[in-house]
Structures are given as structure tokens and as C-alpha cells.
Design a protein around this motif. Sequence first.
Motif, PDB file in Angstrom:
ATOM      1  N   GLU A   1       0.318  -1.286  -0.329  1.00  0.00           N
ATOM      2  CA  GLU A   1       0.002  -0.525  -0.423  1.00  0.00           C
ATOM      3  C   GLU A   1       0.670   0.664   0.023  1.00  0.00           C
ATOM      4  N   LEU A   2       1.700   0.975   0.699  1.00  0.00           N
ATOM      5  CA  LEU A   2       3.219   2.160   0.662  1.00  0.00           C
ATOM      6  C   LEU A   2       4.141   2.534  -0.166  1.00  0.00           C
ATOM      7  N   LEU A   3       3.700   1.257  -1.029  1.00  0.00           N
ATOM      8  CA  LEU A   3       4.138   1.533  -2.543  1.00  0.00           C
ATOM      9  C   LEU A   3       3.384   1.625  -3.651  1.00  0.00           C
ATOM     10  N   GLY A   4       2.308   1.751  -3.116  1.00  0.00           N
ATOM     11  CA  GLY A   4       1.605   1.833  -4.435  1.00  0.00           C
ATOM     12  C   GLY A   4       1.544   0.903  -6.114  1.00  0.00           C
ATOM     13  N   GLU A   5       1.862  -0.151  -4.915  1.00  0.00           N
ATOM     14  CA  GLU A   5       1.818  -1.573  -6.256  1.00  0.00           C
ATOM     15  C   GLU A   5       2.728  -2.480  -5.525  1.00  0.00           C
ATOM     16  N   GLU A   6       2.148  -3.820  -6.552  1.00  0.00           N
ATOM     17  CA  GLU A   6       2.093  -5.406  -5.645  1.00  0.00           C
ATOM     18  C   GLU A   6       4.076  -5.591  -5.612  1.00  0.00           C
ATOM     19  N   VAL A   7       4.706  -5.212  -4.557  1.00  0.00           N
ATOM     20  CA  VAL A   7       5.758  -5.619  -4.532  1.00  0.00           C
ATOM     21  C   VAL A   7       6.348  -6.993  -3.998  1.00  0.00           C
ATOM     22  N   GLN A   8       5.728  -7.014  -2.902  1.00  0.00           N
ATOM     23  CA  GLN A   8       5.987  -8.143  -1.787  1.00  0.00           C
ATOM     24  C   GLN A   8       4.588  -9.006  -1.883  1.00  0.00           C
ATOM     25  N   THR A   9       5.037 -10.079  -2.093  1.00  0.00           N
ATOM     26  CA  THR A   9       4.030 -11.465  -2.099  1.00  0.00           C
ATOM     27  C   THR A   9       3.329 -11.653  -0.211  1.00  0.00           C
ATOM     28  N   VAL A  10       2.418 -11.432  -0.470  1.00  0.00           N
ATOM     29  CA  VAL A  10       1.241 -11.880   0.915  1.00  0.00           C
ATOM     30  C   VAL A  10       0.755 -13.089   0.527  1.00  0.00           C
TER      31      VAL A  10
ATOM     32  N   THR B   1       8.543 -12.010   3.014  1.00  0.00           N
ATOM     33  CA  THR B   1      10.226 -11.189   3.141  1.00  0.00           C
ATOM     34  C   THR B   1      11.023 -12.426   3.684  1.00  0.00           C
ATOM     35  N   THR B   2      11.994 -12.753   2.710  1.00  0.00           N
ATOM     36  CA  THR B   2      12.588 -13.492   3.201  1.00  0.00           C
ATOM     37  C   THR B   2      14.416 -12.480   3.242  1.00  0.00           C
ATOM     38  N   THR B   3      14.284 -11.001   2.470  1.00  0.00           N
ATOM     39  CA  THR B   3      16.203 -10.498   2.887  1.00  0.00           C
ATOM     40  C   THR B   3      14.848  -9.038   2.890  1.00  0.00           C
ATOM     41  N   ARG B   4      15.793  -7.710   3.301  1.00  0.00           N
ATOM     42  CA  ARG B   4      15.339  -6.062   3.939  1.00  0.00           C
ATOM     43  C   ARG B   4      15.485  -5.661   2.826  1.00  0.00           C
ATOM     44  N   ASN B   5      14.932  -5.179   2.306  1.00  0.00           N
ATOM     45  CA  ASN B   5      14.809  -3.978   0.594  1.00  0.00           C
ATOM     46  C   ASN B   5      14.476  -2.653   1.003  1.00  0.00           C
ATOM     47  N   LEU B   6      15.942  -2.448   0.725  1.00  0.00           N
ATOM     48  CA  LEU B   6      15.323  -0.855   0.565  1.00  0.00           C
ATOM     49  C   LEU B   6      14.273  -0.195  -1.036  1.00  0.00           C
ATOM     50  N   MET B   7      13.360   0.431  -0.399  1.00  0.00           N
ATOM     51  CA  MET B   7      12.382   0.895  -1.730  1.00  0.00           C
ATOM     52  C   MET B   7      12.140   2.027  -1.988  1.00  0.00           C
ATOM     53  N   LEU B   8      12.017   2.906  -2.943  1.00  0.00           N
ATOM     54  CA  LEU B   8      11.189   4.195  -3.375  1.00  0.00           C
ATOM     55  C   LEU B   8       9.836   4.037  -3.278  1.00  0.00           C
TER      56      LEU B   8
ATOM     57  N   LEU C   1      11.386   3.044   1.868  1.00  0.00           N
ATOM     58  CA  LEU C   1      11.142   2.076   2.860  1.00  0.00           C
ATOM     59  C   LEU C   1      12.544   0.827   2.957  1.00  0.00           C
ATOM     60  N   ILE C   2      11.673   0.582   4.013  1.00  0.00           N
ATOM     61  CA  ILE C   2      13.408  -0.443   4.085  1.00  0.00           C
ATOM     62  C   ILE C   2      11.629  -1.936   4.688  1.00  0.00           C
ATOM     63  N   ASP C   3      11.841  -2.975   3.979  1.00  0.00           N
ATOM     64  CA  ASP C   3      10.506  -3.767   4.265  1.00  0.00           C
ATOM     65  C   ASP C   3      11.698  -4.648   4.902  1.00  0.00           C
ATOM     66  N   THR C   4      11.292  -5.605   6.557  1.00  0.00           N
ATOM     67  CA  THR C   4      12.629  -6.707   7.037  1.00  0.00           C
ATOM     68  C   THR C   4      11.048  -7.821   6.903  1.00  0.00           C
ATOM     69  N   PRO C   5      12.150  -9.174   6.813  1.00  0.00           N
ATOM     70  CA  PRO C   5      10.937 -11.173   7.460  1.00  0.00           C
ATOM     71  C   PRO C   5      10.882 -10.171   9.054  1.00  0.00           C
ATOM     72  N   GLY C   6      10.039 -10.692   8.652  1.00  0.00           N
ATOM     73  CA  GLY C   6       8.651 -11.226  10.566  1.00  0.00           C
ATOM     74  C   GLY C   6       9.798 -11.424  11.320  1.00  0.00           C
ATOM     75  N   LEU C   7       9.597 -11.143  12.939  1.00  0.00           N
ATOM     76  CA  LEU C   7      10.611 -11.461  13.670  1.00  0.00           C
ATOM     77  C   LEU C   7      10.257 -12.136  15.109  1.00  0.00           C
ATOM     78  N   ARG C   8      10.938 -12.684  15.070  1.00  0.00           N
ATOM     79  CA  ARG C   8      10.321 -14.124  16.518  1.00  0.00           C
ATOM     80  C   ARG C   8      10.368 -13.907  17.421  1.00  0.00           C
ATOM     81  N   GLY C   9      12.145 -13.059  17.401  1.00  0.00           N
ATOM     82  CA  GLY C   9      12.448 -12.803  19.026  1.00  0.00           C
ATOM     83  C   GLY C   9      13.213 -11.650  18.417  1.00  0.00           C
ATOM     84  N   VAL C  10      13.258 -11.185  18.998  1.00  0.00           N
ATOM     85  CA  VAL C  10      13.490  -9.266  19.670  1.00  0.00           C
ATOM     86  C   VAL C  10      14.409  -9.154  20.807  1.00  0.00           C
TER      87      VAL C  10
END
Length: 381
Positions: free
Chosen positions: A235-244, A258-265, A272-281
Motif C-alpha cells: 500500500e505504501l509503495l503503490g504497487e504489489e512488490v511483496q508477496t502476501v 519477506t526473506t530479505t531486507r529491501n529498500l524501495m522508493l 521504505l525498508i521492509d524486513t522479514p517477520g521477527l519472532r525473536g526480538v
Amino acid sequence: MPGPPFEGFPLTLSVPSSLPASSHPLAAYGWDEDFAKSFAPHARQGLTPGRITRVDRGRCDLAVPDGPGVRTVSADAALVATGDPVNVMCTGDWAAVDLAEGYVHALLPRRTAFVRSTSSKRSEGQILAANVDHAVIAVSLAVELDLGRVERFLALAWESGAQPLVVLTKADLVPDPVTLAHLVADTETAAPGVQVLPVSAATGEGLDVLSAVLAGGTSVLLGQSGAGKSTLANELLGEEVQTVQAARDVDGKGRHTTTTRNLMLMPWGGVLIDTPGLRGVGLWDAESGVAQTFAEIDRLAADCRFHDCAHTSEPGCAVLAAIADGSLPERRLDSYRKLLRENQRLAARSDARLRAEMRRDWKQRQALGRHMLERKGRPTR
């Protein structure tokens, strides 16, 4: 040894270092005057600035100037590495690149860095994103609200130097406005000084406000698997760039889409940098972040009778008084203590001096306990 030249991209002249930062091709990626000053020594060596957009399996992608525009190149991420697991290439880093040879010479100093502890017994840190302005913590309303986890993310976000923002995703699953208002209020109590924004990708609620807040800077999207990060990123990127993928109905947890951290305009400005889900923080050297997350407890502690008050049973404790009159939830104090203990244990594992102090304190408590038992006439071992 330098790696091979970048494949598939013709070499071009780098942008003159005298070009104003606002007119620089990488301005959309966050390039500014301060980064230009840091890069100046590298520019004199004929190197080119680039921002790392992805790191995966020893390789990294970078956005670099290409005349008036920008292109993406790939390099060996292992070329800039140290024995410090935090001081390695990361998505969001700015780098000095030799386009002719095809390798990264150096990383520019970071403004901010989001770091967590790994599950390693060596107490290592793992850097998730660098040079971030906003840390967006995605929390799903499809499952029970876990305020303790929100506080944990906030402690790391404050410690990173970025401005936290809590986004309550899937707000459409809470149709009752009163219930939603209560959930927002509960989260605000756990996040003093932090904006809490309910959003829904299904209805569009809150997305315009979120877009306006994040415009122009670098934001990292954080949260557990199933929190709706990939949907929110699209939604923030205005296009389907990540699999849901759908979250499990049983517990609301999702798979790693999401399996890698990706930086996108982002289309309106900013990245925006999207990150994989974090189970342990796990916390990583986050004492000041914990203090910021529980700022009201620190303010109350200043009024305690004793400067080293532990807020347990001491007379004149302002923190306990606040719990007694209901102005401070007891859950907050419990969470504060838990995170402080965790951070102290981690520090002790990496600091021999602190470990020795903790062992000495433990022995003193043991001796005191034996002494009290002897006074009561009970046998001790």
C-alpha cells in the motif's frame, strides 16, 4: 582482492561532487549535505556514492548515480567486513563504490542503526537497518494485543536513534469504534511520546496519514510474521512488490513472505525498508531505549526518597505510590523490570567486569541469607 566488474551495466562517469545534494540523483534515496561531506574524501579518490538496497548471501545491491538518473549494481558484500557482527554491510547503508573494479571500498558513518541480539550464545548483535528516520512497528489487531512485545520493539527503536511509530494493522477486523479506541489508548499507554495509528489496507483507513508522516525520509517496517507488513508495504509503495500470504486462523501467525531486507522508493517521496517477520526480538545494549520507553517511570523515580530506590518495598517510593493510586499500571513496572534484567544479563555476558560485579553481589546476598538463617537458629549448608 577486488571483485569482478559489475555485470550487465555500462560504466558511466560519477556525478560531480560539487553538485548540490538536493539536485543529486540519489536525493530521492536520502542523500543530503551531511552525507556529501562524509563522502568527500572518497570522491577525491574517484569513488561513487551508493545506497545499499539489499544484502543477501554475501552480495549486495546498491543504487548509484547514472548521469541524471539512478541505476542498480551488485557487489560482493563481504568486501567490507570486520570481526564485529554489527559493523557489516546492511540495507540502508551508504557506501563508497569503485565502479571500474566493481567493489565497495568503505561504508559512510551511520546516523542510526536498528540492532537486536541474536539467538547466539556469544551475545552477538544483528543489525537490521541503517540510517533510518522512522521505525514503523506493525502490530496486528487480528490477535490479542501484546503490549509487552510493543514495548520491546520500542526500546530497540528508541535505542537506534530513529523515531518510533506504532501502526495497528487490520483495523477493519475491529468494527466497533469504541473497542478500537480502547485498543489505541492501551497502546498509547505503553508507548509514551509515540504516535499510534490504526490502519486498514482493506478499507484504506489511516493510510493517508501514515504516508504523510513517512514522506521524505527513510522508514523501516518491523513486526512479527502475520502482522500485515507485506500488505502494508504494498500500500505504501503503490504497487504489489511483496508477496502476501494469509495468517493462520489458529494464532494469527504468518509465514515469512519477506526473506530479505529491501529498500524501495515510495511514490510520494522517501524510502521504505521492509524486513522479514521477527519472532525473536532480543535487546542489544538498549538501556537508554528502555528508559525512553518507560519515561514516566524514570520521571516518577526522580521523586523517590532514595536515589537508588528499587521500587519494590522502599518507603517514600514515588513509583509504588503511582501504582497504588492507579496512575501507573502495575503491568508497566513489571515490563520495565523484565527488560532491564534482560539488558543487564546481555551486558554481563559480554562484559567481564560487570559479570564479576554481579557474581560478587550474588555472593553477598547468599552470605546475608545464611546470616539471617543462622540468627533464626536454622541450619545452613
